[in-house]
Design an enzyme around this catalytic site. Structure first.
Site: not given
Ligand SMILES: *Cc1c(COP(=O)(O)O)cnc(C)c1O
Length: 410
Positions: A125, A196, A221-222, A369
């Site tokens: 990511f 992560d 938030y996921k 997705r």
């Molecule tokens: C969604 C996501 C993030 C999001 O990071 P934010 O700081 O909340 O915007 C980080 N890492 C991964 C792997 C994600 O899927």
């Protein structure tokens, strides 16, 4: 041949079926994007209303003590800990995932001062890599991010690897690492493992303690359903907690914030990973969401996730033929709770699907997705989504110009 009746039968025997009613979901909508923004738990509506009207409205500043606001980051952290195989005082809720990557990655690098490589994989990511890059630049000591192809990380570990920075479940393909095996490999090479868990926490059990993970971060938030921009979390193995001073040394990570001392003295334990004042309203929503998620048996959640995603793969392949190509691993145990297919016109196809009430998302360059949050997605949703996808593709609905205009968020 599978049919919609198979979906109905699977829904009828779903041990988690009753959880769906705990969430607000618009009628007629098939929501397959809980991996981007989890659905609203009904309990969160009531809890936020209470936090606003009573705690803020009537309690005002007294609520920092009376409503326990000041301890909320640790209380919420302890709830998240139960979902990721951590103990009390090992997880704290704070900031965004991006900011938390900065904090824990700098902790990891400080623990391996003689090494200079942050190892990650291509396709990780972007924010994790961007933050790593920014940190390396800031440190100014020759750190670098080394990206290797997926599947090659374990072999790429060497004596210069300070930290292995990986996302447990790939956001694009849904491919899942063996957290324990990869962590062991990192340790065998003398490196630390930073995970992560953005697409893991709340969707499947994971055991950070048993795996011996060093640090972890994840999203609120996921699958945790804390609402848009909900605060994130971080995990620090107890053996590293006292060894490190994190660089965002704000007052709430101080040993005695209300002593208002001139110099910084880190708090004991996980609290030193806090920085500034927590966002109480969003953290309250996340706290209420966690109460729902913690009622579910995560082993059952994972079992349903595997069956549900497999059912979707079968339905899409049966109904759409080779118009789309499976990007996620075919073996259920190797993927997270999402299924991705590629299509050369993926963006427009997803827009056309959304216009039909099937919400997934698009990830560049060509990935459709679909996220399956097991607590509220039904087998009939999976079937109806596959059917709608087949209709879009066979009618060429996605070729309409309105579906080609790119929105800011995909
Ligand atoms: C969604 C996501 C993030 C999001 O990071 P934010 O700081 O909340 O915007 C980080 N890492 C991964 C792997 C994600 O899927």
């Amino acid at each position: 041949m599978i049919t919609r009746n198979d979906a109905l039968r699977l829904d009828a025997s779903d041990a988690l079926a009753s959880f769906r009613d705990r969430f607000v979901l618009p009628d007629g909508l098939v929501y397959l994007d809980g991996n981007s923004l989890g659905a609203l738990p009904k309990g969160a509506t009531a809890r936020v209303a209470e936090a606003v009207a009573r705690e803020w409205g009537k309690g005002l500043v007294r609520s920092w003590n009376d409503a326990g606001w000041i301890d909320l980051p640790r209380r919420v952290g302890d709830k998240i800990a139960r979902l990721v195989g951590a103990g009390p005082g090992e997880v704290v809720c704070a900031d965004s995932t991006s900011v938390n990557v900065f904090k824990v990655l700098s902790a990891a690098l400080a623990l391996r001062p003689e090494r200079r490589t942050i190892l990650s994989e291509e396709g990780n990511f972007p924010t994790d890599l961007y933050v790593g890059e920014g940190l390396a630049h800031l440190l100014g000591r020759g750190h670098r991010i080394r990206l290797v192809p997926k599947g090659a990380v374990v072999h790429a570990l060497d004596t210069d690897t300070a930290a292995l920075l990986l996302t447990h479940v790939d956001y694009r393909t849904g491919e899942r690492h063996d957290l324990s095996a990869v962590t062991h490999a990192a340790h065998a090479a003398g490196a630390l493992a930073v995970w992560d868990l953005a697409h893991t926490a709340g969707a499947m059990p994971v055991d950070l303690t048993a795996a011996g993970a060093d640090f972890a971060v994840g999203c609120g938030y996921k699958y945790l359903c804390g609402g848009p921009g909900a605060p994130a979390f971080l995990y620090v193995a107890p053996r590293h907690q006292e060894a490190f001073r994190q660089p965002l040394s704000g007052w709430l990570g101080h040993a005695e914030p209300f002593a208002f001392e001139t110099g910084y003295r880190p708090a004991a334990g996980i609290s030193r990973f806090l920085c500034g004042t927590p966002p109480i309203l969003s953290m309250s929503a996340l706290d209420a969401a966690l109460d729902v998620i913690l009622e579910a048996d995560l082993a059952l959640v994972r079992e349903k996730s595997e069956t549900l995603t497999s059912f979707f793969v079968d339905a899409v392949e049966q109904l759409c033929g080779d118009a789309v190509r499976l990007v996620s691993p075919r073996v259920p145990s190797l993927r997270g709770s999402q299924v991705s297919f590629s299509h050369p016109d993926g963006y427009a196809v997803m827009r056309a699907l959304i216009a039909r009430g099937v919400v997934g998302d698009f990830r560049a360059p060509d990935v459709l997705r679909f996220g399956f949050a097991p607590l509220y997605v039904r087998f009939t949703d999976a079937w109806d989504a596959a059917r709608a996808l087949a209709e879009v593709l066979s009618s060429h609905a996605h070729e309409r110009p309105e579906f080609r205009r790119r929105a800011a968020v995909t």
